[in-house]
Design an enzyme around this catalytic site. Structure first.
Site, PDB file in Angstrom:
ATOM      1  CD1 TRP A  33      -2.359  -2.085   0.343  1.00  0.00           C
ATOM      2  CD2 TRP A  33      -3.172  -0.963   2.098  1.00  0.00           C
ATOM      3  NE1 TRP A  33      -3.464  -2.659   0.445  1.00  0.00           N
ATOM      4  CE2 TRP A  33      -3.910  -2.170   1.642  1.00  0.00           C
ATOM      5  CE3 TRP A  33      -3.502  -0.341   3.214  1.00  0.00           C
ATOM      6  CZ2 TRP A  33      -5.036  -2.420   2.243  1.00  0.00           C
ATOM      7  CZ3 TRP A  33      -4.830  -0.702   3.795  1.00  0.00           C
ATOM      8  CH2 TRP A  33      -5.484  -1.772   3.457  1.00  0.00           C
ATOM      9  CE  LYS A  34       4.227   1.289  -4.482  1.00  0.00           C
ATOM     10  NZ  LYS A  34       5.208   1.753  -5.382  1.00  0.00           N
ATOM     11  CB  SER A  65       3.278  -1.113 -14.045  1.00  0.00           C
ATOM     12  OG  SER A  65       3.921  -0.039 -13.499  1.00  0.00           O
ATOM     13  N   GLY A  70       1.559  -2.632  -6.543  1.00  0.00           N
ATOM     14  CA  GLY A  70       1.688  -1.394  -5.682  1.00  0.00           C
ATOM     15  C   GLY A  70       0.192  -0.732  -5.833  1.00  0.00           C
ATOM     16  N   GLY A  71       0.057   0.196  -6.807  1.00  0.00           N
ATOM     17  CA  GLY A  71      -1.153   0.986  -7.299  1.00  0.00           C
ATOM     18  C   GLY A  71      -2.552   0.339  -7.258  1.00  0.00           C
TER      19      GLY A  71
END
Ligand code: PEP
Length: 255
Positions: free
Chosen positions: A14-15, A216, A237-238
């Site tokens: 989630w950063k 990605s 990630g995103g």
């Protein structure tokens, strides 16, 4: 052993995102979507969300991880969190050596190794990130960089401890950029990492190792990447911030 017998693991990173109420809402959305997953499902969340996440995932198949830990057990390290502190909370996983830590916070191969050791000593499972910069790929030294990062990070790690390690190949140029490595590029480097591990720990241990791809990966490209022999899951990630997208990736890894 081959891909079919290795555990695929999809881990969200989630950063620095989500407040506690937002974290709870995302996990509640995610739980029913991934409940039938035939792969490991992990969410690695900011420290401030760990307690919320641990509570929210109770009774589900989702495991919780942190995004970093310090190498010391305790002491004068203002702002840091130890592996023991995480383990005591019930956290199971920790991401170590993420390129954003290497790029922005002075993480080196040596400190990555120290953190890996501390995490293993505390009983945690490690998601160890390795990967080359764009200029290193262009120089043709991807193999050397990934092999070196892997070897240094695993210094002092026993064969028994290796079973608590996942390696995530994350080409730095593909992280958060929308530029995904091709499935062939991911498979090639994941295979190389496996061969480095085979030289250190033997073929059987290397064949059992989960090697993820990260960079990605999203709902659209996940299947093609995950179908490759050496891609045993993903560090996301995103796309891990959207329950629907993350669950599509989890489904793509389930078999
Ligand atoms: C990551 O943070 O490890 C990552 C792979 O990010 P993204 O999926 O956004 O590229």
């Amino acid at each position: 052993m081959n891909k079919q017998k290795r555990q695929a693991v999809i881990a969200g990173n989630w950063k620095m995102n989500k407040t506690r109420p937002e974290a709870k809402a995302l996990i509640e959305q995610l739980k029913p979507l991934v409940k039938d997953a035939d792969c490991g499902v992990v969410i690695c969340v900011p420290y401030t969300n760990l307690e919320t996440a641990l509570e929210a995932v109770k009774g589900s198949n989702i495991k919780v991880g942190a995004e970093n830990c310090h190498w010391a057990k305790s002491g004068a390290f203002t702002g840091e969190i130890s592996a023991e502190m995480l383990a005591e909370m019930g956290v199971e996983y920790v991401v170590i050596g993420h390129s954003e830590r290497r790029q922005y916070f002075g993480e080196t191969d040596q400190t990555v190794n120290q953190r890996v050791r501390a995490a293993l000593d505390a009983g945690l499972r490690v998601i160890l990130c390795v990967g080359e910069l764009l200029e290193q790929r262009e120089q043709g030294i991807t193999e050397e960089i990934c092999a070196m990062q892997t070897k240094i990070a695993l210094g002092g790690v026993t064969k028994e401890e290796l079973s608590r390690i996942i390696i995530a190949y994350e080409p730095v140029w593909a992280i958060g950029t929308g530029k995904t490595a091709t499935a062939e590029q991911a498979d090639e480097v994941n295979g190389l990492i496996r061969s480095v591990v085979a030289k250190l720990y033997g073929e059987e241990a290397a064949q059992a190792l989960t090697v993820q791809y990260g960079g990605s990966m999203n709902a659209k490209n996940a299947q093609e990447l995950l179908d490759k022999e050496h891609v045993d899951g993903g560090l996301i990630g995103g796309a891990s911030l959207k329950a629907e997208d993350f669950s599509i990736i989890v489904k793509a890894a389930s078999r």
